[in-house]
Design an enzyme around this catalytic site. Structure first.
Site, PDB file in Angstrom:
ATOM      1  N   CYS A 117      72.992   2.408 126.344  1.00 26.19           N
ATOM      2  CA  CYS A 117      73.088   3.715 127.015  1.00 26.19           C
ATOM      3  C   CYS A 117      71.995   3.938 128.046  1.00 26.19           C
ATOM      4  O   CYS A 117      72.033   4.917 128.780  1.00 26.19           O
ATOM      5  CB  CYS A 117      73.032   4.835 125.983  1.00 26.19           C
ATOM      6  SG  CYS A 117      71.469   4.831 125.106  1.00 26.19           S
ATOM      7  N   ASP A 138      68.901   4.704 127.410  1.00 25.13           N
ATOM      8  CA  ASP A 138      67.845   5.589 126.925  1.00 25.13           C
ATOM      9  C   ASP A 138      66.568   4.807 126.632  1.00 25.13           C
ATOM     10  O   ASP A 138      66.611   3.620 126.310  1.00 25.13           O
ATOM     11  CB  ASP A 138      68.291   6.315 125.656  1.00 25.13           C
ATOM     12  CG  ASP A 138      69.403   7.312 125.950  1.00 25.13           C
ATOM     13  OD1 ASP A 138      69.665   7.537 127.137  1.00 25.13           O
ATOM     14  OD2 ASP A 138      69.979   7.860 125.000  1.00 25.13           O
ATOM     15  N   CYS A 182      69.233  10.611 123.779  1.00 27.27           N
ATOM     16  CA  CYS A 182      70.150  11.551 123.148  1.00 27.27           C
ATOM     17  C   CYS A 182      69.514  12.217 121.928  1.00 27.27           C
ATOM     18  O   CYS A 182      68.418  11.840 121.493  1.00 27.27           O
ATOM     19  CB  CYS A 182      71.407  10.804 122.726  1.00 27.27           C
ATOM     20  SG  CYS A 182      71.099   9.739 121.314  1.00 27.27           S
ATOM     21  N   CYS A 240      71.614   4.332 118.095  1.00 26.60           N
ATOM     22  CA  CYS A 240      70.503   5.160 118.577  1.00 26.60           C
ATOM     23  C   CYS A 240      69.275   5.001 117.690  1.00 26.60           C
ATOM     24  O   CYS A 240      68.147   5.180 118.149  1.00 26.60           O
ATOM     25  CB  CYS A 240      70.911   6.622 118.616  1.00 26.60           C
ATOM     26  SG  CYS A 240      72.465   6.914 119.474  1.00 26.60           S
TER      27      CYS A 240
HETATM   28 FE1  FES Z   1      71.265   6.447 123.854  1.00 24.27          FE
HETATM   29 FE2  FES Z   1      71.637   7.526 121.545  1.00 24.27          FE
HETATM   30  S1  FES Z   1      73.051   7.486 123.174  1.00 24.27           S
HETATM   31  S2  FES Z   1      69.981   6.346 122.161  1.00 24.27           S
END
Ligand code: FES
Length: 125
Positions: free
Chosen positions: A33, A35, A58, A102
């Site tokens: 994602c 992140d 997230c 995540c």
């Molecule tokens: Fe990226 Fe949860 S969607 S860490």
């Protein structure tokens, strides 16, 4: 869909921020994602005295980051090193299957920070 603990740590995350002169820093990105999470450690002897995190991600990533900081404060580096992604998710009362990835960030960033600390120590010797 989220447990009460996840919601609690998401809305009221513990140990958010940075440490001024951290002994170890770990950063990981989530390939799925994009992140990013960063963990800062203060280590005394072999014990994690303080820990802070910054997560650009997230809600589940924020909650797992917050939980992992609570789990490791006061622990030895060896104890912290064996905390797994699954253990963090479990401590939060579980995560929805689509959000399990995540939880990888938190434990991975923690382990990266410990490795960073150990590398710095080796250089000092
Ligand atoms: Fe990226 Fe949860 S969607 S860490």
């Amino acid at each position: 869909m989220y447990s009460e603990k996840v919601m609690d740590h998401f809305t009221n995350p513990r140990n958010v921020g940075e440490l001024e002169n951290p002994d170890g820093v770990g950063e990981v990105g989530n390939a799925k994602c994009g992140d990013i999470m960063r963990i800062y450690l203060d280590v005394e002897g072999d014990v994690i005295k303080d820990v802070k995190f910054k997560t650009f991600g997230c809600g589940a990533a924020v909650a797992t980051s917050s939980m992992v900081t609570e789990m490791v404060k006061g622990k030895t580096l060896d104890e912290a090193m064996v905390i797994s992604n699954a253990a963090v998710a479990e401590a939060l009362g579980g995560l929805p299957p689509a959000k399990m990835h995540c939880s990888n960030l938190a434990a991975d960033a923690l382990h990266a920070a410990i490795i960073n600390y150990r590398e710095k120590q080796e250089k000092k010797e």
